[in-house]
Motif scaffolding. Structure first.
Motif, PDB file in Angstrom:
ATOM      1  N   ASP A 152       0.708  -1.259  -0.092  1.00 43.37           N
ATOM      2  CA  ASP A 152       0.117   0.064   0.119  1.00 43.37           C
ATOM      3  C   ASP A 152       0.863   1.273  -0.064  1.00 43.37           C
ATOM      4  OD1 ASP A 152      -2.155  -1.756   0.144  1.00 43.37           O
ATOM      5  OD2 ASP A 152      -2.528  -1.620   2.317  1.00 43.37           O
ATOM      6  N   VAL A 156      -0.284   4.945  -1.270  1.00 42.12           N
ATOM      7  CA  VAL A 156      -0.610   6.363  -0.505  1.00 42.12           C
ATOM      8  C   VAL A 156       0.103   7.480  -1.139  1.00 42.12           C
ATOM      9  CG1 VAL A 156       0.104   7.201   1.967  1.00 42.12           C
ATOM     10  CG2 VAL A 156      -0.740   4.934   1.554  1.00 42.12           C
ATOM     11  N   ALA A 159      -1.215   9.044  -4.248  1.00 39.02           N
ATOM     12  CA  ALA A 159      -2.442   9.808  -3.750  1.00 39.02           C
ATOM     13  C   ALA A 159      -2.169  11.025  -3.194  1.00 39.02           C
ATOM     14  CB  ALA A 159      -3.442   9.087  -3.022  1.00 39.02           C
ATOM     15  N   TYR A 170      -6.951  15.067   0.037  1.00 34.33           N
ATOM     16  CA  TYR A 170      -6.308  14.092  -0.100  1.00 34.33           C
ATOM     17  C   TYR A 170      -7.180  12.906   0.760  1.00 34.33           C
ATOM     18  CZ  TYR A 170      -3.231  10.683   1.981  1.00 34.33           C
ATOM     19  OH  TYR A 170      -2.600   9.587   2.725  1.00 34.33           O
ATOM     20  N   ALA A 172      -6.948   8.760   1.363  1.00 32.65           N
ATOM     21  CA  ALA A 172      -6.262   7.248   0.931  1.00 32.65           C
ATOM     22  C   ALA A 172      -6.802   6.368   2.183  1.00 32.65           C
ATOM     23  CB  ALA A 172      -4.606   7.447   1.128  1.00 32.65           C
ATOM     24  N   TYR A 174      -5.345   2.660   3.651  1.00 31.52           N
ATOM     25  CA  TYR A 174      -4.122   1.821   3.416  1.00 31.52           C
ATOM     26  C   TYR A 174      -3.963   0.927   4.884  1.00 31.52           C
ATOM     27  CZ  TYR A 174      -2.180   5.706   5.808  1.00 31.52           C
ATOM     28  OH  TYR A 174      -1.799   6.770   6.940  1.00 31.52           O
TER      29      TYR A 174
END
Length: 413
Positions: A152, A156, A159, A170, A172, A174
């Motif tokens: 991941d 991250v 993004a 933003y 994300a 993960y």
């Protein structure tokens, strides 16, 4: 004669004092300033008395100035006390608000972070350390990156870079690897703070949220949906009014009805008339008392064909204990029932004559004997013998010797 304003020094010191108060001096600093103000007042009064003695000012001027000084000093002291009271109350409210915020973040398993885009260093709130199960990490972003799951990490920062380039929020999701070996799912959300002069992003301020429980629930729902859609057993879900709100593909395959044809209707659409009203009353008594029922039931397909199904019904309750949903699972056992019937027939009847064989005869005889003993009654047994039947049947199996046996069983007279 030139009049000397002996209160200039006092006014200047008052002005300095007020300026300090406006800059939110601490309580100790304000006390010190009040002492300085008192000395300034005393100095002013002494100076005024000296000027009066040498004739530089008049008594009226002295009295007027003194009264004005006392009024000003009183107002300043009152203002200091009022400001101190408001400051104390404001500090207490701020502390309570901070405590409530920290409590809410802890309950929500959420932390706050800030990333300086120039230095690439981050500030992490204590809640984040608690979520990650660590005492402390460096503020360097590279150190935090090592906690992210290998699969991941690229997602991250891709993004983050994309949001930075487009100056959009933003977001994300993960995984991070905790020190105890567990994997924790994280949702990151952040907003960019821009430089007012250049419009360029300076930092990102956001939240970090532990969504492990949500991810596990989503996985369970996906698994349940897979089972529901791919099960060989037909399924229906009904509401509190016993109206169908969902079916699976196996239901359509078994009954011939599509979802559009049965949604909103009751399961009576499948009724074959093979069960009487007492059967269904007993079923509903069980459902209302225990929340479940299972058994065999005859139903009818869309094409009119009757079939036997093994039906299991379970109830899902709401938090208040009322019925929320009922889930029915059923499978077509018609062929199995036919096979069971065939096996039982072959085991208990003669294939040639269709008459009960020795095994069934002995079984029925034992039942009648037990019944007679229980009722203290008698029993009659009739034995019919066909002359030379066994001899002819064994020598010529293809003969029609079974016909007399069938005739004799049908007409013993």
């Amino acid at each position: 004669m030139r009049t000397v304003n002996c209160y200039d020094t006092f006014r200047r010191k008052v002005a300095v004092y007020l300026a300090d108060v406006q800059h939110h001096m601490s309580f100790g600093q304000r006390v010190f300033a009040a002492v300085v103000l008192s000395f300034a007042m005393a100095e002013t009064i002494v100076s005024a008395m000296g000027l009066l003695l040498i004739g530089r000012i008049t008594p009226d001027y002295l009295i007027t100035g003194g009264v004005a000084s006392i009024i000003v000093a009183t107002l300043i002291v009152a203002g200091v006390l009022q400001l101190e009271k408001k400051t104390h109350r404001f500090s207490a409210e701020m502390k309570k608000s901070e405590q409530r915020l920290n409590f809410a973040l802890g309950v929500a398993k959420m932390g706050v972070w800030e990333l300086d885009l120039n230095s690439r260093r981050a500030y992490l709130s204590p809640d984040i350390y608690r979520i990650l199960g660590i005492a402390c990490i460096s503020t360097d972003l590279a150190d935090f990156k090592r906690l992210i799951h290998d699969q991941d990490a690229g997602l991250v920062f891709t993004a983050l870079d994309k949001a930075l380039a487009e100056q959009t929020p933003y977001v994300a999701e993960y995984r991070v690897c905790l020190p105890d070996g567990r994997t924790c799912w994280i949702e990151d959300r952040g907003e960019f703070q821009l430089d007012e002069a250049t419009g360029k992003p300076l930092r990102v301020i956001g939240t970090l949220w532990d969504i492990t429980a949500r991810k596990l629930a989503e996985e369970e729902l996906r698994l349940a949906a897979l089972v529901y859609q791919n099960s060989n057993e037909a399924m229906t879900v009904t509401d509190t009014d016993n109206r169908i709100i969902a079916i699976n593909p196996a239901f359509s395959e078994m009954t011939g009805y599509s979802a559009e044809e049965v949604i909103g209707r009751t399961p009576k659409i499948l009724s074959s008339g093979g069960q009487d009203s007492e059967f269904f009353r007993a079923m509903w008594r069980s459902l209302n008392a225990t929340g479940k029922w299972q058994g065999e039931i005859w139903n009818r397909r869309k094409n009119g064909e009757k079939y036997v199904e093994w039906l299991t019904i379970n109830t899902i309750y709401a938090e208040d204990g009322s019925v929320h949903r009922r889930v029915a699972l059923f499978s077509d056992i018609t062929k199995r029932k036919e096979a069971d019937t065939l096996i039982w027939t072959q085991a208990n009847y003669d294939l040639l004559t269709g008459l009960p064989n020795r095994r069934l005869f002995i079984d029925r005889l034992e039942q009648e004997i037990k019944k007679a003993q229980r009722d203290n009654a008698g029993i009659a047994l009739l034995f019919i013998a066909l002359d030379k039947f066994k001899e002819v049947n064994c020598n010529d199996p293809q003969s029609k010797t079974h016909e007399p046996a069938i005739s004799a069983s049908a007409n013993p007279d």
